[in-house]
Design a protein around this motif. Structure first.
Motif, PDB file in Angstrom:
ATOM      1  N   SER A 125       0.946  -1.559  -0.039  1.00  0.00           N
ATOM      2  CA  SER A 125      -0.128  -0.146  -0.005  1.00  0.00           C
ATOM      3  C   SER A 125       0.844   1.070  -0.081  1.00  0.00           C
ATOM      4  O   SER A 125       2.027   1.494   0.392  1.00  0.00           O
ATOM      5  N   ALA A 126       0.177   2.465   0.199  1.00  0.00           N
ATOM      6  CA  ALA A 126       1.093   3.753  -0.028  1.00  0.00           C
ATOM      7  C   ALA A 126      -0.432   4.575   0.802  1.00  0.00           C
ATOM      8  O   ALA A 126      -1.375   4.747   0.333  1.00  0.00           O
ATOM      9  N   CYS A 127       0.842   5.462   1.498  1.00  0.00           N
ATOM     10  CA  CYS A 127       0.507   6.421   1.687  1.00  0.00           C
ATOM     11  C   CYS A 127       1.189   7.809   1.595  1.00  0.00           C
ATOM     12  O   CYS A 127       2.746   7.859   1.576  1.00  0.00           O
ATOM     13  N   VAL A 128       0.805   8.833   1.101  1.00  0.00           N
ATOM     14  CA  VAL A 128       1.338   9.685   0.941  1.00  0.00           C
ATOM     15  C   VAL A 128       0.716  11.952   2.206  1.00  0.00           C
ATOM     16  O   VAL A 128      -0.118  11.769   1.414  1.00  0.00           O
ATOM     17  N   VAL A 129       2.084  11.848   2.536  1.00  0.00           N
ATOM     18  CA  VAL A 129       1.850  12.949   3.181  1.00  0.00           C
ATOM     19  C   VAL A 129       2.642  14.057   3.351  1.00  0.00           C
ATOM     20  O   VAL A 129       3.821  14.054   2.505  1.00  0.00           O
ATOM     21  N   THR A 130       2.011  15.498   4.301  1.00  0.00           N
ATOM     22  CA  THR A 130       3.297  16.494   3.980  1.00  0.00           C
ATOM     23  C   THR A 130       4.089  16.778   4.807  1.00  0.00           C
ATOM     24  O   THR A 130       4.344  15.741   5.831  1.00  0.00           O
ATOM     25  N   TYR A 131       5.083  17.157   4.834  1.00  0.00           N
ATOM     26  CA  TYR A 131       6.087  17.305   5.677  1.00  0.00           C
ATOM     27  C   TYR A 131       5.990  17.187   6.757  1.00  0.00           C
ATOM     28  O   TYR A 131       4.518  18.374   7.743  1.00  0.00           O
ATOM     29  N   SER A 132       6.472  16.843   8.339  1.00  0.00           N
ATOM     30  CA  SER A 132       6.505  16.811   9.040  1.00  0.00           C
ATOM     31  C   SER A 132       4.835  17.231  10.329  1.00  0.00           C
ATOM     32  O   SER A 132       4.552  16.089  10.923  1.00  0.00           O
ATOM     33  N   VAL A 133       4.512  17.965  10.366  1.00  0.00           N
ATOM     34  CA  VAL A 133       2.551  17.635  10.795  1.00  0.00           C
ATOM     35  C   VAL A 133       1.797  16.853   9.773  1.00  0.00           C
ATOM     36  O   VAL A 133       1.676  15.357  11.050  1.00  0.00           O
TER      37      VAL A 133
END
Ligand code: TPU
Ligand code: MG
Length: 570
Positions: free
Chosen positions: A73-81
């Motif tokens: 699976s893949a999960c895409v998030v933004t930096y730090s927060v």
């Protein structure tokens, strides 16, 4: 790929292509300005479907559940927060042996050299901390410094995750997602498995026959890594060749058929089911396949097998005096099956010890709802199409005690043990398995942690049935150690999920105070296909399984062991 063939091919396109090639049909995201270009690139891939989540904890846990259904699976998030919240779900994937690809956007590559202070960061211009943290909770972490490095690093991380069944981490700076990149080579270079070493396989098989030689009462103990290694079929073949009893650890429930004549129950020390406890303790040889002995599965270390073990892990085999690396679990089981001697002594004993089926009381419609009645009605819901998720709390014990019909699947997160896991995880899982009926058993305390993700079930019209057992608090904690902190604010759970509908959603929220109300609510849930149904099942605060109480006492005792190195003065 057609559109991408024409325009320039970018780092984002490269990642998109690799995700699609390894079998991700969905990717779970929360946007943020460090990942927006990357999200555009992933969105543009025709074989990937973007699934938005309410927060990054849920996003990572949804991907964790998707990996259970899909293998990756893949999960895409933004930096730090974003990423620091997603680390919790990534920890789950690590603990539970699931290849989750965690992808984070990161600062523009020019910023660290210019000593710029950026938003969403710790406020100092060293932007390596997230990558350093990710290294601790993944099998491979990469941070792409230049577009030219992207193919190599992306392939390395994804291959490591797939081979080791652990999460990996890929960090892509915001100004590199759209940078020009070369096209990927054959995917087999990333996905081809490592097969067993032939010499090690033969030597381990020889050692197994020596280990079993002269043993009269062998037992097979199955652990949760069997499912992760994809070795269920080979395990059945091996077990049938052995002819002996097969007991399962609680987190392995569903990984060996419960209607198989060699299944003797769940081995969980004092809270074992069927005759598993007696069989395991009677054994003079124990073949552990994919087992995990932790404080929970051993009931506070009171149920650790005390005979020398033969252990078949995902990629190695160990014996009391020998170790063999690069031996794949499935290959070893099928290699060994034709060589072992059939010995059903433990099955003959099991027939003598097998307890009679318990007498189950069927409540009248008017009777106040009890834990046992919920369990009885859930048992009737289970079919070959069911995938049952059980969350931390008495739901673990209620779920483990159910009899799984052939084909039914069971998901539990007992190593990481994050309350609320089942809501996002079941959502991710059900997207991949729309053909199955996903049912969640969850306590009120657990539900409060991740409740927002029900809104994604509404948005994507996923017909999950959630049985929320409201016993007004953290009962599992009460049984380990009580205090006022185990009380929680009650919610109107049925109304809450309907609030997610707004003007266009179709969640149903129902309340069951009696046995009859639960039976009616289950009928509604089973007919409802346009979204989730949550049934709040209210039970008495003291109504909990005796298994939870017993287990809680032993775990409390293990937690309370005094420090061994305490000085005399203290
Ligand atoms: O059936 P019951 O009442 O035990 O389940 P419920 O209501 O879901 O309560 C679960 C209570 C619980 C806590 C607070 N179980 N484990 N914990 C500790 C814990 C805290 N935070 C996270 C993220 N995971 C945990 N397991
Ligand atoms: Mg509770």
């Amino acid at each position: 790929m057609a559109a991408q063939q024409q325009g320039k091919f970018t780092v984002g396109d490269y990642l998109a292509e690799r995700l699609a090639q390894v079998g991700c049909r969905h990717h779970f995201v929360v946007p943020g300005d460090y990942n927006l270009i990357l999200l555009d690139k992933l969105q543009a891939h025709p074989d990937l479907r973007e699934v938005g989540c309410a927060n990054e904890l849920n996003c990572a846990l949804a991907a964790e559940g998707y990996a259970r259904a899909n293998g990756v699976s893949a999960c895409v998030v933004t930096y730090s927060v974003g990423a620091l919240s997603a680390f919790n779900g990534t920890g789950s994937a690590y603990a539970e042996n699931l290849p989750l690809i965690l992808i984070s956007g990161s600062p523009n590559t020019n910023d660290s050299g210019q000593y710029h202070i950026l938003h969403h960061t710790l406020g100092h211009p060293d932007y390596t901390y997230q990558y350093e943290m990710a290294k601790k909770i993944t099998c491979c972490a990469v941070s792409v410094p230049r577009a030219v490095d992207a193919p190599r690093l992306i392939d390395r991380a994804i291959r490591a995750a797939i081979l080791s069944k652990k999460p990996c981490y890929i960090e892509i700076p915001t100004n590199l997602a759209g940078a020009t990149c070369v096209r990927p080579g054959p995917i087999s270079a990333v996905t081809d498995p490592i097969t067993s070493d032939k010499n090690a396989l033969d030597a381990a098989a020889k050692c197994a026959s020596e280990y079993l030689d002269g043993k009269l009462k062998p037992v097979i103990l199955v652990g949760p890594k069997v499912g992760r290694a994809g070795a269920e079929k080979e395990l059945i073949q091996f077990a049938e060749a052995m002819g002996c009893s097969v007991a399962l650890q609680p987190a392995a429930k569903g990984m060996f058929p419960e209607d198989h004549k060699q299944f003797v129950g769940i081995f969980w020390g004092q809270v074992s089911s069927d005759a598993a406890d007696s069989m395991v303790h009677w054994a003079d040889a124990m073949i552990c396949v994919g087992t995990i002995f932790n404080d929970y599965s051993t009931v506070g270390w009171t149920a650790v097998p005390d005979i020398p073990l033969m252990t078949i892990d995902m990629d190695h085999v160990t014996f009391p005096g020998a170790h063999f690396s690069r031996v794949r679990m499935n290959e070893f089981l099928s290699h060994l099956a034709p060589q072992v001697t059939f010995n059903d002594t433990t099955m003959i004993e099991y027939k003598r010890l097998k307890p009679d089926p318990p007498h189950v009381h069927t409540a009248t419609r008017e009777e106040a709802l009890t834990r046992k009645e919920i369990q009885r009605q859930v048992q009737e819901m289970l079919t070959e199409r069911t995938s049952l998720f059980v969350d931390t709390g008495d739901s673990w014990f209620n779920g483990i005690a159910l009899k799984l019909p052939p084909g039914a699947k069971f998901e539990i997160e007992m190593q990481w043990g994050h309350i609320g896991w089942s809501i996002p995880a079941a959502f991710g899982y059900a997207l991949r398995h729309p053909d199955r009926h996903t049912i969640v058993l969850i306590g009120d305390g657990s539900f409060q942690v991740t409740a927002q993700e029900v809104s994604q079930m509404v948005r994507y019209k996923v017909p999950i049935t959630i049985l929320l057992i409201n016993n007004r608090g953290y009962t599992i904690e009460v049984e380990i150690h009580d205090g006022s902190y185990n009380k929680i604010k009650n919610w109107d759970y049925a109304k809450l999920v309907e609030a997610f509908n707004s003007t266009d959603g179709q969640a149903k929220g129902l309340l069951a105070n009696t046995a009859g109300e639960l039976a009616d609510a289950i009928k509604v849930a089973e007919a409802h296909k346009e979204g989730p149904t949550l049934i709040e099942c209210t039970i008495d605060q003291d109504d909990c399984s005796k298994e939870l109480i017993t287990w809680g006492h032993y775990v409390a005792a293990a937690n309370a062991r005094p420090p061994r190195n305490m000085s005399v003065q203290e």
